[in-house]
Design an enzyme around this catalytic site. Structure first.
Site, PDB file in Angstrom:
ATOM      1  N   TYR A  75       0.833  -1.204   0.000  1.00 33.03           N
ATOM      2  CA  TYR A  75       0.000   0.000   0.000  1.00 33.03           C
ATOM      3  C   TYR A  75       0.868   1.256   0.000  1.00 33.03           C
ATOM      4  O   TYR A  75       0.696   2.160  -0.828  1.00 33.03           O
ATOM      5  CB  TYR A  75      -0.924  -0.018   1.219  1.00 33.03           C
ATOM      6  CG  TYR A  75      -1.844   1.170   1.328  1.00 33.03           C
ATOM      7  CD1 TYR A  75      -3.062   1.197   0.665  1.00 33.03           C
ATOM      8  CD2 TYR A  75      -1.502   2.273   2.109  1.00 33.03           C
ATOM      9  CE1 TYR A  75      -3.917   2.286   0.767  1.00 33.03           C
ATOM     10  CE2 TYR A  75      -2.336   3.372   2.223  1.00 33.03           C
ATOM     11  CZ  TYR A  75      -3.544   3.376   1.551  1.00 33.03           C
ATOM     12  OH  TYR A  75      -4.382   4.464   1.650  1.00 33.03           O
ATOM     13  N   LYS A 112       1.604   4.016  -3.131  1.00 35.15           N
ATOM     14  CA  LYS A 112       1.320   5.437  -2.908  1.00 35.15           C
ATOM     15  C   LYS A 112       2.554   6.286  -3.164  1.00 35.15           C
ATOM     16  O   LYS A 112       2.488   7.352  -3.795  1.00 35.15           O
ATOM     17  CB  LYS A 112       0.818   5.657  -1.478  1.00 35.15           C
ATOM     18  CG  LYS A 112      -0.533   5.028  -1.175  1.00 35.15           C
ATOM     19  CD  LYS A 112      -1.648   5.663  -1.980  1.00 35.15           C
ATOM     20  CE  LYS A 112      -3.013   5.140  -1.583  1.00 35.15           C
ATOM     21  NZ  LYS A 112      -4.118   5.715  -2.382  1.00 35.15           N
TER      22      LYS A 112
END
Length: 277
Positions: free
Chosen positions: A178, A182
């Protein structure tokens, strides 16, 4: 009793939160004094911004942050034209939404919808999903590929100020998928050289989602039970994020990439008590 899927989602979110909690506390950073002076002038900055009759697009308006962002944009009347770009047309009952334009696109064939990204001065990207919902491959496709292609088309279409909703701890070198994705998309969008590029890195978003995400529900309950002074370092209400995004948009940019961490989001999102809570 939660099912296996819910427990798996909760475990994944808990692991991510644990990683966020290990990050060093954020400080005010350079230029905090000048930023504070600007926040005191927000009413005048908003009025000057409205006079410029700018247009805006929102990606991800069906999600919680995008939904609140749209509502706040309309309440503040900051833009002369508001366009939603998404995979389906949204339905609104209130009259306030009657002049909102909607462009329905196929994110798998975005290059065929370049016209949807043309003629906007400002863009807000709130696209995102979760690994538990879309799988690892689906998560990367949405949070990296869709976001990057949208940014490319926005740049080509004349967008001057691109705003990206990212995450606290975003780091393309992270071991967590994650945070890695990002961080990677942040860097790749920066390479597009928008006139102004604003990255928002909030902590855990506190909201009541319309869709069910058991893992996030447990995390929100956890942070909601903590003292505000401690929880505020690692979480933030969605409405505070949205107001920070808009308060930042009306300020004058210096032509560089702007990175607003969780503390900066809290400070700017809570600035000017004239706004409705």
């Amino acid at each position: 009793m939660p099912g296996p899927a819910a427990l798996s989602a909760a475990a994944a979110v808990a692991a991510l939160v644990a990683a966020l909690l290990l990050l060093r506390p954020e400080d005010a950073g350079p230029g905090s004094g000048s930023r504070m002076a600007e926040t005191e002038a927000l009413p005048k900055l908003r009025e000057d911004f409205r006079m410029q009759n700018k247009s805006v697009f929102i990606l991800g308006a069906s999600g919680e942050t995008g939904r609140v962002l749209l509502k706040e944009i309309l309440e503040q009347s900051l833009f002369s034209k508001v366009t939603l770009i998404g995979r389906r047309k949204l339905t609104f009952d209130e009259d306030a939404y009657k002049n909102v334009n909607q462009e329905v696109v196929d994110f798998e064939k975005l290059e065929d919808y370049a016209s949807a990204f043309e003629g906007h001065d400002v863009g807000f990207c709130c696209l995102g999903t979760t690994r538990s919902k879309a799988g690892a491959e689906g998560f990367v496709r949405v949070d990296r590929d869709y976001v990057l292609k949208s940014a490319e088309l926005a740049k080509a279409g004349g967008c001057k100020h691109f705003n990206l909703l990212s995450s606290k701890g975003a780091d393309k070198s992270s071991n967590f998928l994650y945070l890695q994705v990002k961080g990677e998309v942040e860097a790749r969008v920066e390479e597009l050289k928008f006139d102004r590029y604003s990255i928002f890195r909030p902590g855990v978003l506190l909201c009541d989602r319309q869709e069910s995400r058991p893992g996030e529900w447990l995390v929100r309950k956890f942070f909601g039970s903590l003292p505000e002074s401690w929880a505020g370092g690692h979480s933030v209400p969605v409405v505070t994020v949205v107001r920070a995004m808009l308060n930042n948009a009306v300020r004058l940019g210096d032509g560089t990439t702007e990175l607003l961490d969780n503390k900066a989001i809290h400070d700017l999102g809570k600035a000017d008590g004239s706004l409705k809570p």
